[in-house]
Design a protein around this motif. Structure first.
Motif, PDB file in Angstrom:
ATOM      1  N   LEU A   3       0.820  -1.197   0.000  1.00 32.69           N
ATOM      2  CA  LEU A   3       0.000   0.000   0.000  1.00 32.69           C
ATOM      3  C   LEU A   3       0.859   1.255   0.000  1.00 32.69           C
ATOM      4  O   LEU A   3       1.967   1.266   0.517  1.00 32.69           O
ATOM      5  CB  LEU A   3      -0.887   0.016   1.247  1.00 32.69           C
ATOM      6  CG  LEU A   3      -1.931  -1.086   1.363  1.00 32.69           C
ATOM      7  CD1 LEU A   3      -2.612  -1.003   2.716  1.00 32.69           C
ATOM      8  CD2 LEU A   3      -2.951  -0.972   0.247  1.00 32.69           C
ATOM      9  N   ILE A   4       0.307   2.306  -0.567  1.00 34.87           N
ATOM     10  CA  ILE A   4       0.979   3.601  -0.551  1.00 34.87           C
ATOM     11  C   ILE A   4       0.720   4.255   0.804  1.00 34.87           C
ATOM     12  O   ILE A   4      -0.419   4.317   1.265  1.00 34.87           O
ATOM     13  CB  ILE A   4       0.454   4.510  -1.684  1.00 34.87           C
ATOM     14  CG1 ILE A   4       0.673   3.859  -3.046  1.00 34.87           C
ATOM     15  CG2 ILE A   4       1.086   5.883  -1.604  1.00 34.87           C
ATOM     16  CD1 ILE A   4       2.100   3.769  -3.480  1.00 34.87           C
ATOM     17  N   LYS A   5       1.777   4.731   1.426  1.00 30.12           N
ATOM     18  CA  LYS A   5       1.677   5.458   2.691  1.00 30.12           C
ATOM     19  C   LYS A   5       2.228   6.855   2.471  1.00 30.12           C
ATOM     20  O   LYS A   5       3.010   7.086   1.555  1.00 30.12           O
ATOM     21  CB  LYS A   5       2.522   4.783   3.777  1.00 30.12           C
ATOM     22  CG  LYS A   5       2.144   3.356   4.078  1.00 30.12           C
ATOM     23  CD  LYS A   5       3.111   2.783   5.106  1.00 30.12           C
ATOM     24  CE  LYS A   5       2.890   1.302   5.296  1.00 30.12           C
ATOM     25  NZ  LYS A   5       3.881   0.733   6.234  1.00 30.12           N
ATOM     26  N   LEU A  29       5.206   6.644  -0.118  1.00 30.05           N
ATOM     27  CA  LEU A  29       6.084   5.489  -0.177  1.00 30.05           C
ATOM     28  C   LEU A  29       5.295   4.212  -0.345  1.00 30.05           C
ATOM     29  O   LEU A  29       4.138   4.111   0.044  1.00 30.05           O
ATOM     30  CB  LEU A  29       6.964   5.400   1.077  1.00 30.05           C
ATOM     31  CG  LEU A  29       6.278   4.994   2.378  1.00 30.05           C
ATOM     32  CD1 LEU A  29       6.676   3.581   2.747  1.00 30.05           C
ATOM     33  CD2 LEU A  29       6.667   5.943   3.475  1.00 30.05           C
ATOM     34  N   SER A  30       5.955   3.257  -0.951  1.00 33.81           N
ATOM     35  CA  SER A  30       5.397   1.931  -1.133  1.00 33.81           C
ATOM     36  C   SER A  30       6.426   0.943  -0.606  1.00 33.81           C
ATOM     37  O   SER A  30       7.620   1.067  -0.898  1.00 33.81           O
ATOM     38  CB  SER A  30       5.116   1.684  -2.612  1.00 33.81           C
ATOM     39  OG  SER A  30       4.587   0.399  -2.803  1.00 33.81           O
ATOM     40  N   VAL A  37      10.201   2.280  -1.696  1.00 37.87           N
ATOM     41  CA  VAL A  37      10.334   3.159  -2.858  1.00 37.87           C
ATOM     42  C   VAL A  37       9.539   4.413  -2.546  1.00 37.87           C
ATOM     43  O   VAL A  37       8.390   4.331  -2.114  1.00 37.87           O
ATOM     44  CB  VAL A  37       9.806   2.476  -4.139  1.00 37.87           C
ATOM     45  CG1 VAL A  37       9.891   3.412  -5.330  1.00 37.87           C
ATOM     46  CG2 VAL A  37      10.570   1.183  -4.402  1.00 37.87           C
ATOM     47  N   TRP A  38      10.147   5.587  -2.762  1.00 32.28           N
ATOM     48  CA  TRP A  38       9.488   6.823  -2.365  1.00 32.28           C
ATOM     49  C   TRP A  38       9.586   7.917  -3.431  1.00 32.28           C
ATOM     50  O   TRP A  38      10.486   7.916  -4.253  1.00 32.28           O
ATOM     51  CB  TRP A  38      10.039   7.333  -1.035  1.00 32.28           C
ATOM     52  CG  TRP A  38      11.541   7.501  -0.970  1.00 32.28           C
ATOM     53  CD1 TRP A  38      12.436   6.609  -0.474  1.00 32.28           C
ATOM     54  CD2 TRP A  38      12.307   8.622  -1.430  1.00 32.28           C
ATOM     55  NE1 TRP A  38      13.715   7.104  -0.587  1.00 32.28           N
ATOM     56  CE2 TRP A  38      13.655   8.336  -1.166  1.00 32.28           C
ATOM     57  CE3 TRP A  38      11.987   9.824  -2.038  1.00 32.28           C
ATOM     58  CZ2 TRP A  38      14.676   9.218  -1.484  1.00 32.28           C
ATOM     59  CZ3 TRP A  38      13.008  10.712  -2.354  1.00 32.28           C
ATOM     60  CH2 TRP A  38      14.332  10.405  -2.077  1.00 32.28           C
ATOM     61  N   ASP A  63       9.221   1.809   8.834  1.00 32.96           N
ATOM     62  CA  ASP A  63       9.182   2.359   7.473  1.00 32.96           C
ATOM     63  C   ASP A  63       9.382   3.870   7.515  1.00 32.96           C
ATOM     64  O   ASP A  63      10.125   4.434   6.726  1.00 32.96           O
ATOM     65  CB  ASP A  63       7.852   2.036   6.792  1.00 32.96           C
ATOM     66  CG  ASP A  63       7.706   0.570   6.423  1.00 32.96           C
ATOM     67  OD1 ASP A  63       8.687  -0.198   6.567  1.00 32.96           O
ATOM     68  OD2 ASP A  63       6.598   0.189   5.991  1.00 32.96           O
ATOM     69  N   ARG A  64       8.715   4.522   8.452  1.00 33.19           N
ATOM     70  CA  ARG A  64       8.810   5.981   8.580  1.00 33.19           C
ATOM     71  C   ARG A  64      10.244   6.422   8.847  1.00 33.19           C
ATOM     72  O   ARG A  64      10.746   7.355   8.217  1.00 33.19           O
ATOM     73  CB  ARG A  64       7.879   6.456   9.695  1.00 33.19           C
ATOM     74  CG  ARG A  64       7.917   7.958   9.922  1.00 33.19           C
ATOM     75  CD  ARG A  64       6.992   8.372  11.072  1.00 33.19           C
ATOM     76  NE  ARG A  64       7.138   9.767  11.384  1.00 33.19           N
ATOM     77  CZ  ARG A  64       6.550  10.761  10.730  1.00 33.19           C
ATOM     78  NH1 ARG A  64       5.756  10.495   9.708  1.00 33.19           N
ATOM     79  NH2 ARG A  64       6.753  12.009  11.080  1.00 33.19           N
TER      80      ARG A  64
END
Length: 83
Positions: A3-5, A29-30, A37-38, A63-64
């Protein structure tokens, strides 16, 4: 890819050529496993520019945290290249 965040944060520029400190980043990001990948939109002073890249997340990073580290490094490199 997952998912895209979205991650928003402020970055204090750390380059010898930088005259002013803060840049705002909005990052999409994904994630696929540890690969992130951002694409980031950066607002700094009167400039708006986009950066894109990827990074691998360390075992002890969220991830963040991984994206903030990677984008922050990219911002510093981009600003140093412009000045």
């Amino acid at each position: 890819m997952g998912l895209i965040k979205t991650v928003d944060f402020r970055h204090e520029c750390r380059t010898a050529t930088s005259t002013s400190g803060l840049a705002k980043a909005c990052v999409d990001l994904s994630a696929s496993g540890k690969l992130l990948v951002w694409i980031a939109t950066i607002n700094r002073l009167d400039q708006v520019f986009e950066l894109e890249g990827s990074t691998h997340r360390a075992d002890d990073e969220s991830d963040r945290e991984a994206v903030m580290r990677s984008v922050s490094n990219a911002i510093d490199v981009a600003i140093a290249a412009r000045y």
